[in-house]
Design a protein around this motif. Structure first.
Motif: not given
Ligand SMILES: NC(=O)c1ccc[n+]([C@@H]2O[C@H](COP(=O)([O-])OP(=O)(O)OC[C@H]3O[C@@H](n4cnc5c(N)ncnc54)[C@H](OP(=O)(O)O)[C@@H]3O)[C@@H](O)[C@H]2O)c1
Length: 324
Positions: A43, A46, A126, A147, A215, A237, A239, A263, A311
């Motif tokens: 985030i 973002y 989360t 992911a 995600s 959850f 992007n 969410p 990242l």
């Molecule tokens: N809604 C909520 O409350 C909430 C809370 C926390 C996190 N999130 C969301 O959960 C997700 C994971 O967060 P995180 O901090 O743990 O990050 P993360 O999963 O460590 O990093 C994002 C992963 O997404 C994958 N990915 C797929 N397509 C991608 C692209 N085009 N560019 C970059 N990455 C891509 C990559 O894994 P691969 O190489 O294996 O594809 C990357 O390592 C994020 O989308 C975040 O916004 C949401």
């Protein structure tokens, strides 16, 4: 004076500036914290890029751990010297010292180090609300988690397995596949090489899954809907690949009366009692080693822009922590 990252315009990691900022004395209900470890979350990118617009200039960062250095009037249940951690706004975790609302701080138990806390307060809570509140994962279910080797992913896959689910995880490389497997995914799909919809159909013998945790966003959206069984729940959850474009809701009818939710942790932990309950749940599974936290990257705090590059470049796995 203390050092903190601030940004005055949106853009790439270079817009974050490591600057001297003044720290005021804590006001009513506030605590002054000296950070010992700071968490990096998707985030943050973002916020920095402008995908989630903010009033500028702004601080950045939503997850940290440290020591209470001073308390404003009216704060109960905390004292100077306590080890604490938090997730959520106000933004500003990428800093040596900061002011934070005291009722959003969680006291750290002895067994949880500051570094571990900073790597899991947001990601682990989360995983918790998604698996136990947004959609209740039950023993015997087969679920899809995208992911799976990421920060939230590695925590969630271990937790989902412990809840009795068969976890199908997607990842972007063979290296990451090994990590996802070790985190309890029974099936791992490299979605850069394989068609994940076909594989999910194969694994579930054509039935599909009752829930998809997505995600990744734009690049997986259509396929995720196709992986769901009738009446399945699409949990969108994040992007990481870009925001999901607007879509006609009739698609949910055509694909089997699907449910859709978007969410955020911030809603699920808005009340301090919900925040503390999520923290207790997380400390329990980490304390009894049901979930092992993987801090696979650390950087000096002043190198946060490089951490963002890694990242967003899909170079990181598990959690990333900045050290002041
Ligand atoms: N809604 C909520 O409350 C909430 C809370 C926390 C996190 N999130 C969301 O959960 C997700 C994971 O967060 P995180 O901090 O743990 O990050 P993360 O999963 O460590 O990093 C994002 C992963 O997404 C994958 N990915 C797929 N397509 C991608 C692209 N085009 N560019 C970059 N990455 C891509 C990559 O894994 P691969 O190489 O294996 O594809 C990357 O390592 C994020 O989308 C975040 O916004 C949401």
């Amino acid at each position: 004076m203390t050092k903190a990252f601030r940004f005055a315009r949106t853009g790439g990691p270079e817009v974050m500036e490591w600057t001297d900022v003044e720290v005021k004395a804590p006001g009513r209900g506030e605590a002054l914290i000296r950070h010992t470890a700071v968490g990096i979350n998707y985030i943050d990118t973002y916020h920095r890029s402008g995908l989630y617009p903010l009033p500028l200039p702004s601080g950045i960062g939503v997850e940290g751990a440290g020591v209470v250095e001073a308390l404003g009037p009216g704060v109960k249940g905390l004292k100077v010297g306590d080890r604490v951690a938090y997730n959520g706004g106000p933004l500003g975790a990428y800093s040596e010292q900061r002011i934070y609302p005291a009722d959003r701080l969680v006291k750290l138990p002895k067994g949880v180090s500051d570094k571990t806390a900073a790597s899991m307060m947001l990601k682990g809570m989360t995983a918790c609300f998604l698996l136990k509140r947004t959609f209740k994962v039950k023993p015997g279910m087969t679920i899809l988690w995208h992911a799976a080797a990421g920060g939230v992913g590695l925590i969630a896959c271990q937790w989902a397995k412990a809840l009795g689910a068969t976890v199908i995880g997607t990842v972007g490389s063979d290296e990451k596949a090994k990590l996802a497997k070790a985190a309890g995914c029974k099936h791992v799909i490299n979605y850069n090489k394989e068609n994940f919809v076909e594989r999910v159909k194969q694994i579930t013998k054509g039935k599909g899954v009752p829930v998809v945790y997505d995600s990744v966003g734009k690049s997986t959206w259509d396929g995720s809907l196709d992986c769901l069984a009738p009446l399945g729940m699409m949990v969108s959850f994040g992007n990481a690949s870009g925001a999901v474009p607007p879509f006609p809701i009739g698609v949910l009818a055509q694909k089997g009366s699907l449910f859709l939710t978007r969410p955020t942790l911030f809603t699920y932990s808005a009340q301090p009692k919900d925040l503390q309950a999520l923290a207790r749940d997380l400390f329990k599974v980490v304390g009894d080693k049901t979930v092992k936290i993987k801090i696979n990257q650390t950087y000096p705090l002043s190198e946060a822009p490089q951490a963002h590059r890694d990242l967003e470049g899909r170079k990181t796995t598990g959690s990333t922590v900045l050290l002041p």
